[in-house]
Write a protein that holds these residues in place. Structure first.
Motif, PDB file in Angstrom:
ATOM      1  N   PHE A   1      90.406  56.609  14.579  1.00 51.51           N
ATOM      2  CA  PHE A   1      89.510  57.206  13.589  1.00 51.51           C
ATOM      3  C   PHE A   1      88.994  56.153  12.602  1.00 51.51           C
ATOM      4  O   PHE A   1      87.943  56.325  12.002  1.00 51.51           O
ATOM      5  N   LEU A   2      89.762  55.079  12.435  1.00 47.68           N
ATOM      6  CA  LEU A   2      89.361  54.024  11.494  1.00 47.68           C
ATOM      7  C   LEU A   2      88.727  52.833  12.201  1.00 47.68           C
ATOM      8  O   LEU A   2      88.465  51.812  11.567  1.00 47.68           O
ATOM      9  N   ILE A   3      88.483  52.951  13.508  1.00 50.99           N
ATOM     10  CA  ILE A   3      88.071  51.777  14.284  1.00 50.99           C
ATOM     11  C   ILE A   3      86.795  51.150  13.720  1.00 50.99           C
ATOM     12  O   ILE A   3      85.863  51.846  13.322  1.00 50.99           O
ATOM     13  N   TYR A   4      86.795  49.813  13.656  1.00 50.17           N
ATOM     14  CA  TYR A   4      85.609  49.118  13.152  1.00 50.17           C
ATOM     15  C   TYR A   4      85.314  47.839  13.949  1.00 50.17           C
ATOM     16  O   TYR A   4      84.265  47.714  14.566  1.00 50.17           O
ATOM     17  N   ALA A   5      86.280  46.899  13.899  1.00 49.36           N
ATOM     18  CA  ALA A   5      85.994  45.535  14.360  1.00 49.36           C
ATOM     19  C   ALA A   5      85.552  45.467  15.823  1.00 49.36           C
ATOM     20  O   ALA A   5      84.541  44.829  16.138  1.00 49.36           O
ATOM     21  N   GLU A   6      86.307  46.122  16.725  1.00 50.83           N
ATOM     22  CA  GLU A   6      86.009  45.958  18.152  1.00 50.83           C
ATOM     23  C   GLU A   6      84.618  46.468  18.525  1.00 50.83           C
ATOM     24  O   GLU A   6      83.817  45.700  19.086  1.00 50.83           O
ATOM     25  N   PRO A   7      84.251  47.736  18.219  1.00 49.75           N
ATOM     26  CA  PRO A   7      82.897  48.174  18.590  1.00 49.75           C
ATOM     27  C   PRO A   7      81.809  47.455  17.800  1.00 49.75           C
ATOM     28  O   PRO A   7      80.718  47.248  18.317  1.00 49.75           O
ATOM     29  N   PHE A   8      82.113  47.032  16.568  1.00 46.04           N
ATOM     30  CA  PHE A   8      81.101  46.313  15.783  1.00 46.04           C
ATOM     31  C   PHE A   8      80.756  44.988  16.448  1.00 46.04           C
ATOM     32  O   PHE A   8      79.592  44.623  16.563  1.00 46.04           O
ATOM     33  N   VAL A   9      81.797  44.279  16.911  1.00 41.31           N
ATOM     34  CA  VAL A   9      81.551  42.986  17.571  1.00 41.31           C
ATOM     35  C   VAL A   9      80.885  43.207  18.929  1.00 41.31           C
ATOM     36  O   VAL A   9      79.953  42.493  19.302  1.00 41.31           O
ATOM     37  N   LEU A  10      81.337  44.227  19.661  1.00 42.56           N
ATOM     38  CA  LEU A  10      80.851  44.456  21.030  1.00 42.56           C
ATOM     39  C   LEU A  10      79.418  44.993  21.055  1.00 42.56           C
ATOM     40  O   LEU A  10      78.569  44.478  21.785  1.00 42.56           O
ATOM     41  N   THR A  11      79.146  46.029  20.285  1.00 47.54           N
ATOM     42  CA  THR A  11      77.837  46.688  20.379  1.00 47.54           C
ATOM     43  C   THR A  11      77.058  46.677  19.071  1.00 47.54           C
ATOM     44  O   THR A  11      75.866  47.003  19.073  1.00 47.54           O
ATOM     45  N   GLY A  12      77.728  46.362  17.974  1.00 46.90           N
ATOM     46  CA  GLY A  12      77.047  46.404  16.672  1.00 46.90           C
ATOM     47  C   GLY A  12      76.634  47.816  16.297  1.00 46.90           C
ATOM     48  O   GLY A  12      75.757  48.013  15.457  1.00 46.90           O
TER      49      GLY A  12
END
Lengths: 290, 92
Positions: free
Chosen positions: A221-232
């Motif tokens: 629910f708090l995910i940020y870094a991984e999808p931000f780096v991968l797909t922005g």
């Protein structure tokens, strides 16, 4: 004497209270203060009351990000928990392979979150990535930078690869804690593998699985870094989850007031679910004793 | 140490002082007259601290729902929240 000793112990936890005050309570108070003011600069602000809350609650992109977030967390739980249990069941219980399996499984957990995103960018690139180019060579068009569905599949794959080992380790610890006598009794009764799982292993894993569900829900629910780096957050807004959208408002547009109001709503959602899961965890413990 | 960076306003200061006063009062109450867990209309057994938490969290959601769904004055939501808090504390 006992009571005096207990009271003295309060001084030992005092540093924790001070640290929490500075790291959590003061910033939270500041966020509340920012949520009711339009701040132009140091000492220059206008009190706007609940205007930013109205603005944020009526924001359709926030509603979409919230739905996306719930869908993502639900998928994470539906995939990672059963898969983690299956892998834990398949792992050897003794011998040299136990250590090899545990170390191999723990590797993704040791990689920094932003590096995970970078690894998966390269891995899934449609031109040179091992996964991306293999899929394309099979005749299936795959490009996570252009197709929302491909982006979701990639983010889910990355998430499952990264965090399922945690579920495996917890489930494996639960399985290892079951005394051998239970299995011997089941063997004498001629119980099937399914019966052993349903009536011995699953009930005994209930405590650790509840912790796994709690951790995985809150983390996802708090995910940020991984999808931000991968797909922005893209393509478009296809993988813009709540935290990504929050950062876009706070740092991209520098709208501190709406971002603060958004943060409070986000905090309240997490607080509610934490409380529900905490109660569930408590009831699991009570159920186990009765 | 200056607290200007926290951008305090009178309403938010009153809000946080109220929370601190409530917590202090609950702590003193609990020390002087310790209470046991009990079960009311809520589906779980609760201590007074649990009921205060549920009451405050519910109050926050009542305010958010009011802001999001109506354009009416927030004082009505405040009244409803106080009512909810009292009901949870007594019968929860």
């Amino acid at each position: 004497m006992e009571k005096w000793a207990s009271n003295k112990a309060w001084f030992l936890v005092l540093p924790v209270f001070v640290i929490v005050a500075f790291s959590a309570i003061l910033p939270l108070m500041t966020v509340v203060n920012y949520s009711v003011q339009d701040i132009f600069g140091p000492g220059q602000s206008v009190f706007v009351g609940t205007e930013f809350f109205k603005q944020v609650l009526a924001d359709s992109r926030l509603h979409e990000a919230l739905l996306r977030q719930f869908l993502f967390s639900a998928l994470v739980l539906l995939i990672e928990i059963p898969l983690g249990v299956l892998i834990a069941l398949a792992m050897p219980r003794k011998g040299v392979w136990v250590s090899a399996c545990l170390v191999t499984l723990a590797l993704p957990l040791l990689i920094p979150w932003n590096v995970i995103g970078t690894i998966w960018i390269i891995f899934t690139r449609p031109d040179i990535g091992l996964l991306g180019s293999t899929i394309n060579h099979l005749g299936l068009a795959f490009d996570h930078t252009a197709s929302p569905m491909d982006a979701w599949v990639t983010v889910m794959l990355m998430e499952v690869w990264h965090w399922t080992p945690l579920v495996v380790l917890l489930a494996y610890a639960g399985l290892r804690s079951i005394p051998e006598a239970y299995y011997q009794a089941a063997k004498i009764d001629g119980a099937s593998s399914w019966a052993i799982f349903r009536y011995i292993q699953l009930p005994k894993m209930r405590g650790v699985l509840t912790i796994a569900v709690l951790l995985r829900f809150m983390d996802s629910f708090l995910i940020y870094a991984e999808p931000f780096v991968l797909t922005g957050g893209g393509p478009g807004n296809a993988t813009t989850f709540l935290s990504i959208y929050l950062v876009k408002i706070a740092l991209g547009q520098f709208d501190l007031g709406p971002a603060a109001a958004f943060s409070i709503i986000y905090f309240l959602i997490i607080l509610l679910f934490s409380f529900i899961f905490y109660q569930a965890l408590q009831n699991v413990g009570k159920g186990g004793r009765s | 140490m200056s607290l200007d960076w926290m951008a305090w306003t009178f309403p938010t200061a009153v809000f946080f002082i109220s929370i601190v006063v409530i917590l202090a009062a609950m702590t003193i109450w609990q020390v002087l007259w310790p209470s046991m867990e009990r079960r009311g209309f809520l589906p779980i057994t609760t201590t007074p601290g649990d009921r205060l938490f549920i009451g405050l969290l519910g109050s926050a959601y009542i305010h958010l729902a009011w802001i999001g769904l109506t354009g009416l004055t927030l004082w009505i939501a405040f009244g409803l929240a106080i009512l909810w808090l009292v009901v949870v504390m007594i019968w929860g």
